[in-house]
Write a protein that holds these residues in place. Structure first.
Motif, PDB file in Angstrom:
ATOM      1  N   UNK A  20       0.818  -1.215   0.000  1.00 49.00           N
ATOM      2  CA  UNK A  20       0.000   0.000   0.000  1.00 49.00           C
ATOM      3  C   UNK A  20       0.852   1.265   0.000  1.00 49.00           C
ATOM      4  N   UNK A  21       2.094   1.177   0.488  1.00 53.29           N
ATOM      5  CA  UNK A  21       2.983   2.333   0.482  1.00 53.29           C
ATOM      6  C   UNK A  21       3.323   2.785  -0.935  1.00 53.29           C
ATOM      7  N   UNK A  22       3.255   1.852  -1.884  1.00 51.24           N
ATOM      8  CA  UNK A  22       3.654   2.163  -3.260  1.00 51.24           C
ATOM      9  C   UNK A  22       2.501   2.005  -4.242  1.00 51.24           C
ATOM     10  N   UNK A  23       1.273   1.945  -3.715  1.00 51.35           N
ATOM     11  CA  UNK A  23       0.102   1.886  -4.573  1.00 51.35           C
ATOM     12  C   UNK A  23      -0.203   0.532  -5.154  1.00 51.35           C
ATOM     13  N   UNK A  24       0.306  -0.542  -4.530  1.00 51.74           N
ATOM     14  CA  UNK A  24       0.049  -1.900  -5.006  1.00 51.74           C
ATOM     15  C   UNK A  24      -0.926  -2.611  -4.083  1.00 51.74           C
ATOM     16  N   UNK A  25      -1.604  -3.603  -4.625  1.00 49.19           N
ATOM     17  CA  UNK A  25      -2.495  -4.443  -3.819  1.00 49.19           C
ATOM     18  C   UNK A  25      -1.681  -5.535  -3.144  1.00 49.19           C
ATOM     19  N   UNK A  70      15.758   2.874  -8.881  1.00 43.58           N
ATOM     20  CA  UNK A  70      15.676   2.113  -7.630  1.00 43.58           C
ATOM     21  C   UNK A  70      15.348   3.025  -6.450  1.00 43.58           C
ATOM     22  N   UNK A  71      15.961   4.198  -6.416  1.00 45.18           N
ATOM     23  CA  UNK A  71      15.675   5.144  -5.337  1.00 45.18           C
ATOM     24  C   UNK A  71      14.214   5.556  -5.350  1.00 45.18           C
ATOM     25  N   UNK A  72      13.659   5.730  -6.544  1.00 44.07           N
ATOM     26  CA  UNK A  72      12.249   6.093  -6.661  1.00 44.07           C
ATOM     27  C   UNK A  72      11.360   4.920  -6.251  1.00 44.07           C
ATOM     28  N   UNK A  73      11.691   3.718  -6.708  1.00 46.64           N
ATOM     29  CA  UNK A  73      10.874   2.539  -6.396  1.00 46.64           C
ATOM     30  C   UNK A  73      10.859   2.246  -4.904  1.00 46.64           C
ATOM     31  N   UNK A  76      13.133   6.271  -1.393  1.00 43.61           N
ATOM     32  CA  UNK A  76      14.257   6.733  -0.583  1.00 43.61           C
ATOM     33  C   UNK A  76      14.235   8.250  -0.424  1.00 43.61           C
ATOM     34  N   UNK A  77      14.679   8.717   0.722  1.00 44.70           N
ATOM     35  CA  UNK A  77      14.869  10.143   0.930  1.00 44.70           C
ATOM     36  C   UNK A  77      16.104  10.597   0.153  1.00 44.70           C
ATOM     37  N   UNK A  78      16.348  11.900   0.124  1.00 45.49           N
ATOM     38  CA  UNK A  78      17.532  12.403  -0.573  1.00 45.49           C
ATOM     39  C   UNK A  78      18.814  11.821   0.028  1.00 45.49           C
ATOM     40  N   UNK A 104       9.711  11.036  -1.346  1.00 44.87           N
ATOM     41  CA  UNK A 104       8.735  10.009  -0.931  1.00 44.87           C
ATOM     42  C   UNK A 104       7.352  10.574  -0.658  1.00 44.87           C
ATOM     43  N   UNK A 105       7.259  11.779  -0.082  1.00 39.05           N
ATOM     44  CA  UNK A 105       5.959  12.370   0.206  1.00 39.05           C
ATOM     45  C   UNK A 105       5.161  12.641  -1.054  1.00 39.05           C
ATOM     46  N   UNK A 106       5.841  13.075  -2.113  1.00 39.97           N
ATOM     47  CA  UNK A 106       5.168  13.329  -3.381  1.00 39.97           C
ATOM     48  C   UNK A 106       4.707  12.018  -4.014  1.00 39.97           C
ATOM     49  N   UNK A 107       5.537  10.977  -3.891  1.00 43.47           N
ATOM     50  CA  UNK A 107       5.140   9.673  -4.406  1.00 43.47           C
ATOM     51  C   UNK A 107       3.975   9.094  -3.617  1.00 43.47           C
ATOM     52  N   UNK A 108       3.934   9.380  -2.317  1.00 45.81           N
ATOM     53  CA  UNK A 108       2.823   8.888  -1.497  1.00 45.81           C
ATOM     54  C   UNK A 108       1.501   9.477  -1.986  1.00 45.81           C
TER      55      UNK A 108
END
Length: 276
Positions: A20-25, A70-73, A76-78, A104-108
């Motif tokens: 759920x953190x990455x929008x997956x079921x 990978x950092x995006x997936x 990861x923070x800066x 990460x907040x924007x991806x959330x």
């Protein structure tokens, strides 16, 4: 490249996330904590076999583009992204230039927008992340540049009515000119300008007009090959420093476009299920 530390960092970063953190079921029969290796590979746009070899200390040296993915997936923070680069024997991206790293907040926020098309773009057109609805609307464009595709790929324009093409083209060029003026030492936007001025007469003509704009909320009409015409409102949320933008498309309640957008959500979910 520190293979042992890199493998451990990837594994620990993976296990601390939930689907759920990455929008997956989550799906059934999930017995281990965190994301599966194949889920990280899917989010990063790489093969499961390659990612598995990285965690097993057997992988070849990852490219800078792959490290960014990978950092995006892994959300990861800066600081964590820079650590990942160091473990791979690479210098982290320069803070003064364009960064492909999405906070990460924007991806959330992106992951939570399950019923609206949403994308994270750099201010010079790099597609940094898309949700499922955005892919269903305009295709999987992550890793590409919208401005380059507009002036070099005729198929890109098929999603928009011909009468709107000039407006889109002028807006792309004017936005890019504003970015290059604001960050003259950033090599990414400057290189894109040089490339397109040399390869596209249309781009060169608009560049010579010296218009300057920034991306703003505006209505857009899409010609989708499955659900038909969509009249959508476009909202743009800017990150700190305005170097990244969360672009969200929505349809007004009670309209045909709202019904078609809901149909698009179903189509997108079906495509995701069939490809997994």
């Amino acid at each position: 490249m520190d293979r042992m530390e890199l493998a451990d960092f990837l594994r620990r970063s993976r296990t601390r996330l939930t689907p759920s953190d990455v929008g997956l079921s989550a799906g059934p029969r999930r017995r281990t904590p965190g994301l599966r290796r194949e889920e990280v590979a899917q989010l990063a746009g790489m093969s499961t076999d390659y990612y598995t070899r990285l965690e097993q200390r057997r992988g070849s040296h990852p490219s800078r583009q792959m490290l960014t993915a990978l950092a995006r997936a892994l959300r990861l923070t800066d600081v964590e992204r820079d650590h990942l680069f160091h473990l791979a024997g690479e210098e982290p991206p320069r803070p003064c230039g364009s960064s492909g790293h999405v906070r990460p907040g924007l991806l959330l926020i992106l992951d939570r927008l399950t019923d609206l098309p949403a994308s994270v773009l750099s201010d010079w057109g790099e597609v940094l992340a898309q949700n499922t609805m955005a892919v269903a609307l305009s295709g999987d464009n992550t890793g590409s540049n919208l401005i380059r595709r507009w002036f070099t790929d005729p198929g890109t324009r098929a999603l928009f009515p011909p009468e709107n093409h000039e407006q889109h083209a002028r807006s792309h060029v004017a936005s890019l000119r504003a970015v290059t003026a604001a960050r003259p030492d950033d090599p990414g936007p400057a290189a894109l300008v040089d490339e397109l001025r040399a390869t596209s007469c249309e781009f060169e003509a608009y560049w010579q007009s010296h218009d300057v704009v920034v991306r703003r909320p505006s209505p857009k009409r899409f010609l989708h090959p499955v659900v038909g015409t969509l009249d959508l409102d476009c909202e743009v949320l800017l990150s700190d420093g305005h170097s990244q933008q969360l672009v969200v498309h929505s349809a007004r309640p009670g309209t045909d476009s709202r019904q078609r957008l809901e149909l698009l959500r179903v189509v997108g979910l079906q495509d995701l299920t069939s490809s997994s």
